[in-house]
Scaffold this active site. Structure first.
Site, PDB file in Angstrom:
ATOM      1  N   CYS A  66       0.839  -1.215   0.000  1.00 25.11           N
ATOM      2  CA  CYS A  66       0.000   0.000   0.000  1.00 25.11           C
ATOM      3  C   CYS A  66       0.865   1.254   0.000  1.00 25.11           C
ATOM      4  CB  CYS A  66      -0.904   0.030   1.239  1.00 25.11           C
ATOM      5  SG  CYS A  66      -2.018  -1.364   1.329  1.00 25.11           S
ATOM      6  N   ARG A 122      -7.913  -4.258  -2.972  1.00 29.51           N
ATOM      7  CA  ARG A 122      -7.459  -3.124  -3.796  1.00 29.51           C
ATOM      8  C   ARG A 122      -8.493  -2.907  -4.908  1.00 29.51           C
ATOM      9  NH1 ARG A 122      -2.389  -2.543  -1.730  1.00 29.51           N
ATOM     10  NH2 ARG A 122      -1.551  -4.495  -0.897  1.00 29.51           N
TER      11      ARG A 122
HETATM   12  C1  BEZ Z   1       0.579  -4.629   1.856  1.00 28.87           C
HETATM   13  O1  BEZ Z   1       1.763  -4.922   1.817  1.00 28.87           O
HETATM   14  O2  BEZ Z   1       0.164  -3.518   1.488  1.00 28.87           O
HETATM   15  C2  BEZ Z   1      -0.398  -5.624   2.350  1.00 28.87           C
HETATM   16  C3  BEZ Z   1      -0.117  -6.961   2.152  1.00 28.87           C
HETATM   17  C4  BEZ Z   1      -1.011  -7.911   2.615  1.00 28.87           C
HETATM   18  C5  BEZ Z   1      -2.165  -7.522   3.272  1.00 28.87           C
HETATM   19  C6  BEZ Z   1      -2.453  -6.173   3.429  1.00 28.87           C
HETATM   20  C7  BEZ Z   1      -1.566  -5.221   2.965  1.00 28.87           C
END
Ligand code: BEZ
Length: 219
Positions: A55, A132
């Site tokens: 993110c 997402r």
């Molecule tokens: C992330 O790295 O943004 C992420 C990865 C897995 C679950 C939620 C966020």
């Protein structure tokens, strides 16, 4: 398929539907979505959670490319099920560690009211965070495109910009955009629907005619 989140129904706006309106707290203060949108296009996108690595790369890339969205009369707005305090702490941290200040608001959807209206929670993937999801909404507040990505894969901001260019070019010129189209490439003349249109199509000059239904032209 009907799904409940927080014992409340989840709806999924589809392409062509009116984008649900809402009021919500954001890092730029409370917004009423339709008023905030005004006459612009909007890219509304969810991320799973603040202070997570993928993110952080996505949000800062949207931040770096924000002028390109502005040039396309498009406002960006992010959302997750985090508080305004968390968003503010994270965005300050991103400015510090990645040197990118986010110029767009982040919705703090602790109640999940907005996420549920936009079908952003997919319990099979996670019942507690938004996937997402990304909605392209036109100035009439119609949903024009939807992209869903899972938690473990970041989106491609080049593709989001290409999608906006394609939608805006198609609207302006009454055409369609072929595979891998990018600005400057030939566009598709929509296929004829009647014999009269076939005849008119056959008389078109200055086009690349592969067959009566597959005609390309330069803009
Ligand atoms: C992330 O790295 O943004 C992420 C990865 C897995 C679950 C939620 C966020």
């Amino acid at each position: 398929m009907s799904t409940l989140v927080n014992d409340q129904p989840v709806t999924l706006p589809r392409i062509g539907d009116k984008a649900p309106d809402f009021k919500a707290p954001t890092t730029h203060g409370e917004i009423n979505f339709s008023e905030w949108q005004g006459q612009d296009w909007v890219v509304l996108f969810s991320h799973p959670a603040d202070f997570t690595p993928v993110c952080s790369t996505e949000l800062t890339e949207f931040g770096r490319r924000s002028e390109e969205f502005k040039k396309r009369n498009t406002k960006l707005i992010g959302i997750s099920i985090d508080s305004v305090h968390s968003h503010l702490a994270w965005t300050q941290n991103l400015a510090k560690i990645l040197n990118v200040k986010l110029p767009f608001p982040l919705i703090a959807d602790l109640t999940t009211d907005v996420s549920r209206k936009y079908g952003m929670i997919h319990p099979g993937e996670s019942a507690t965070v938004t996937v997402r999801a990304l909605f392209v909404i036109d100035p009439k507040r119609t949903v024009r495109a939807i992209i869903y990505y899972p938690l473990n894969t970041g989106r491609n901001v080049d593709e989001v910009i290409r999608l906006l260019d394609a939608l805006q070019t198609a609207d302006k010129n009454g055409v369609a955009c072929p595979v891998n189209w990018k600005p400057g490439d030939k566009v598709i003349v929509p296929p004829p629907k009647t014999e009269k249109e076939v005849a008119a199509r056959n008389a078109l000059q200055g086009v690349q005619r592969l067959d009566f239904y597959l005609v390309k032209k330069s803009l």
